[in-house]
Enzyme design. Structure first.
Site, PDB file in Angstrom:
ATOM      1  NE  ARG A 110      -3.584  -2.184   2.604  1.00 57.44           N
ATOM      2  CZ  ARG A 110      -3.236  -3.426   2.907  1.00 57.44           C
ATOM      3  NH1 ARG A 110      -1.999  -3.703   3.234  1.00 57.44           N
ATOM      4  NH2 ARG A 110      -4.127  -4.385   2.874  1.00 57.44           N
ATOM      5  CG  HIS A 114       1.070 -12.643   6.191  1.00 57.12           C
ATOM      6  ND1 HIS A 114       0.953 -11.296   5.969  1.00 57.12           N
ATOM      7  CD2 HIS A 114       0.046 -12.959   7.024  1.00 57.12           C
ATOM      8  CE1 HIS A 114      -0.089 -10.821   6.638  1.00 57.12           C
ATOM      9  NE2 HIS A 114      -0.646 -11.808   7.290  1.00 57.12           N
ATOM     10  CB  CYS A 138       5.780 -30.700  -4.598  1.00 58.46           C
ATOM     11  SG  CYS A 138       4.588 -31.725  -5.486  1.00 58.46           S
ATOM     12  CB  CYS A 183       5.463 -35.461  -3.293  1.00 62.49           C
ATOM     13  SG  CYS A 183       6.768 -34.430  -4.013  1.00 62.49           S
ATOM     14  CG  ASN A 202       3.653   2.910   9.457  1.00 63.35           C
ATOM     15  OD1 ASN A 202       4.346   2.024   8.976  1.00 63.35           O
ATOM     16  ND2 ASN A 202       2.569   3.342   8.861  1.00 63.35           N
TER      17      ASN A 202
HETATM   18  P1  NAD Z   1       1.480  -2.220   3.905  1.00 64.42           P
HETATM   19  O1  NAD Z   1       2.121  -2.245   2.567  1.00 64.42           O
HETATM   20  O2  NAD Z   1       0.037  -2.311   4.051  1.00 64.42           O
HETATM   21  O3  NAD Z   1       1.944  -0.911   4.720  1.00 64.42           O
HETATM   22  C1  NAD Z   1       3.245  -0.601   4.872  1.00 64.42           C
HETATM   23  C2  NAD Z   1       3.359   0.613   5.790  1.00 64.42           C
HETATM   24  O4  NAD Z   1       4.729   0.922   5.879  1.00 64.42           O
HETATM   25  C3  NAD Z   1       2.646   1.869   5.290  1.00 64.42           C
HETATM   26  O5  NAD Z   1       1.726   2.308   6.262  1.00 64.42           O
HETATM   27  C4  NAD Z   1       3.768   2.898   5.079  1.00 64.42           C
HETATM   28  O6  NAD Z   1       3.429   4.159   5.617  1.00 64.42           O
HETATM   29  C5  NAD Z   1       4.884   2.308   5.909  1.00 64.42           C
HETATM   30  N1  NAD Z   1       6.218   2.592   5.405  1.00 64.42           N
HETATM   31  C6  NAD Z   1       6.646   2.671   4.132  1.00 64.42           C
HETATM   32  N2  NAD Z   1       7.967   2.913   4.098  1.00 64.42           N
HETATM   33  C7  NAD Z   1       8.371   2.978   5.386  1.00 64.42           C
HETATM   34  C8  NAD Z   1       9.618   3.206   6.011  1.00 64.42           C
HETATM   35  N3  NAD Z   1      10.739   3.390   5.312  1.00 64.42           N
HETATM   36  N4  NAD Z   1       9.660   3.211   7.370  1.00 64.42           N
HETATM   37  C9  NAD Z   1       8.552   3.041   8.115  1.00 64.42           C
HETATM   38  N5  NAD Z   1       7.340   2.835   7.564  1.00 64.42           N
HETATM   39  C10 NAD Z   1       7.250   2.791   6.224  1.00 64.42           C
HETATM   40  O7  NAD Z   1       2.197  -3.372   4.635  1.00 64.42           O
HETATM   41  P2  NAD Z   1       1.715  -4.233   5.796  1.00 64.42           P
HETATM   42  O8  NAD Z   1       0.880  -3.452   6.754  1.00 64.42           O
HETATM   43  O9  NAD Z   1       2.939  -4.867   6.276  1.00 64.42           O
HETATM   44  O10 NAD Z   1       0.712  -5.343   5.205  1.00 64.42           O
HETATM   45  C11 NAD Z   1       0.564  -5.794   3.889  1.00 64.42           C
HETATM   46  C12 NAD Z   1       0.980  -7.241   3.597  1.00 64.42           C
HETATM   47  O11 NAD Z   1       1.899  -7.173   2.543  1.00 64.42           O
HETATM   48  C13 NAD Z   1       1.737  -7.957   4.642  1.00 64.42           C
HETATM   49  O12 NAD Z   1       0.906  -8.869   5.169  1.00 64.42           O
HETATM   50  C14 NAD Z   1       2.905  -8.676   3.968  1.00 64.42           C
HETATM   51  O13 NAD Z   1       2.659 -10.071   3.954  1.00 64.42           O
HETATM   52  C15 NAD Z   1       2.858  -8.227   2.588  1.00 64.42           C
HETATM   53  N6  NAD Z   1       4.104  -7.654   2.045  1.00 64.42           N
HETATM   54  C16 NAD Z   1       5.335  -8.115   2.457  1.00 64.42           C
HETATM   55  C17 NAD Z   1       6.488  -7.556   1.932  1.00 64.42           C
HETATM   56  C18 NAD Z   1       7.818  -8.073   2.409  1.00 64.42           C
HETATM   57  O14 NAD Z   1       7.935  -9.233   2.793  1.00 64.42           O
HETATM   58  N7  NAD Z   1       8.855  -7.237   2.431  1.00 64.42           N
HETATM   59  C19 NAD Z   1       6.415  -6.538   1.000  1.00 64.42           C
HETATM   60  C20 NAD Z   1       5.139  -6.095   0.577  1.00 64.42           C
HETATM   61  C21 NAD Z   1       3.996  -6.675   1.128  1.00 64.42           C
END
Ligand code: NAD
Length: 249
Positions: free
Chosen positions: A35, A119, A127, A130, A217
């Site tokens: 997002r 997650h 797989c 298997c 955040n």
């Molecule tokens: P999100 O994408 O919904 O939100 C991320 C938040 O991080 C935002 O509110 C944003 O303001 C904040 N943000 C962005 N850059 C930042 C920074 N440098 N420092 C601090 N805050 C910062 O992510 P979410 O709430 O973690 O949930 C979405 C789902 O997306 C998760 O469940 C996850 O499984 C998945 N996801 C994972 C990855 C990864 O593994 N790196 C990447 C993208 C999405």
């Protein structure tokens, strides 16, 4: 700066600290969030590549995304300062567990020893028939020949060990996260928009059990009202400052 000092004081006095992290903590490593500004969802429809029914119907869309976007970005990423600080807090403070929504494995790379991956992880692919396990490199090679990639042992379909939309979280993993949350006296939430279940539930539960709560955040979150401390800035900047203040106390 006063808030940073106050959060450092909480870290210092905590006897059982838990960190909760989301995509924002890995943004400065070069992995886009879903997002917000620059988020993956602005470019890729999550319903097409991250939804279980669509994956089962036509896995090739997900594997195209894996080959062109996920794999190249995950291949070269390294933990950033924020991941490293959390790993360091196991040594210099009482950080017991990192609960993460991330699937990138960067907390483990940074040296955190107790990580609950709500997650799952993209680093393991298996797989569906298997259960044979594959690394990302192996699947990338298989994809050069065939999409969707199939199990070399039994010809079954492969999938990543992540929780797709439309699937439930692993109950054992979720229970572990709740157990840790209920034990903690201080919860530090970093880089999560705190809008997705059970993300929002973790800080809520911690507060209900009397823990102190800090949220770091970039953008505001719907749970800021609940927090004892809120820092709206980048994790890679804020966490090292907290760490520095800890040393100076
Ligand atoms: P999100 O994408 O919904 O939100 C991320 C938040 O991080 C935002 O509110 C944003 O303001 C904040 N943000 C962005 N850059 C930042 C920074 N440098 N420092 C601090 N805050 C910062 O992510 P979410 O709430 O973690 O949930 C979405 C789902 O997306 C998760 O469940 C996850 O499984 C998945 N996801 C994972 C990855 C990864 O593994 N790196 C990447 C993208 C999405």
């Amino acid at each position: 700066m006063d808030t940073i000092k106050a959060v450092a004081a909480e870290v210092k006095s905590s006897r059982y600290m838990v960190a909760f992290t989301g995509a924002g903590i890995s943004a400065e490593s070069g992995i886009p969030t879903y997002r917000g500004e620059g988020g993956l969802w602005n470019k890729y429809d999550p319903n097409r590549y991250a939804n279980i029914s669509n994956f089962l119907q036509d896995p090739s869309y997900y594997w195209n995304f894996f080959r062109d976007v996920r794999y190249p970005s995950l291949k070269k990423v390294r933990p950033n300062e924020a991941h490293l600080v959390l790993a360091g807090l196991e040594e210099v403070a009482n950080l017991k567990t990192v609960i993460t929504q991330n699937i990138d494995g960067l907390h483990q790379d940074a040296g955190s020893s107790s990580v609950v991956e709500l997650h799952g992880t993209t680093r393991i692919i298996y797989c569906m028939n298997c259960s044979k396990k594959y690394s990302m490199d192996e699947v990338f090679s298989l994809l050069e020949v065939k999409n969707p990639p199939l199990c070399s042992g039994c010809g079954g379909k492969l999938r990543p060990a992540v929780v797709f939309f439309g699937e439930s979280l692993n109950p054992q993993v979720l229970n572990k996260a709740y157990e840790e949350t209920e034990k903690c006296d201080f919860l530090l939430a970093v880089g999560s928009s705190l809008v997705v279940y059970p993300a929002a539930d973790i800080p809520l539960r911690a507060k209900q059990r009397g823990a102190r709560l800090a949220i770091v955040n970039k953008d505001r979150t719907p749970l800021d009202y609940l927090a004892d401390y809120v820092v709206n800035d980048e994790a890679g900047k804020v966490l090292p400052l907290i760490f520095e203040n800890l040393k100076n106390r």
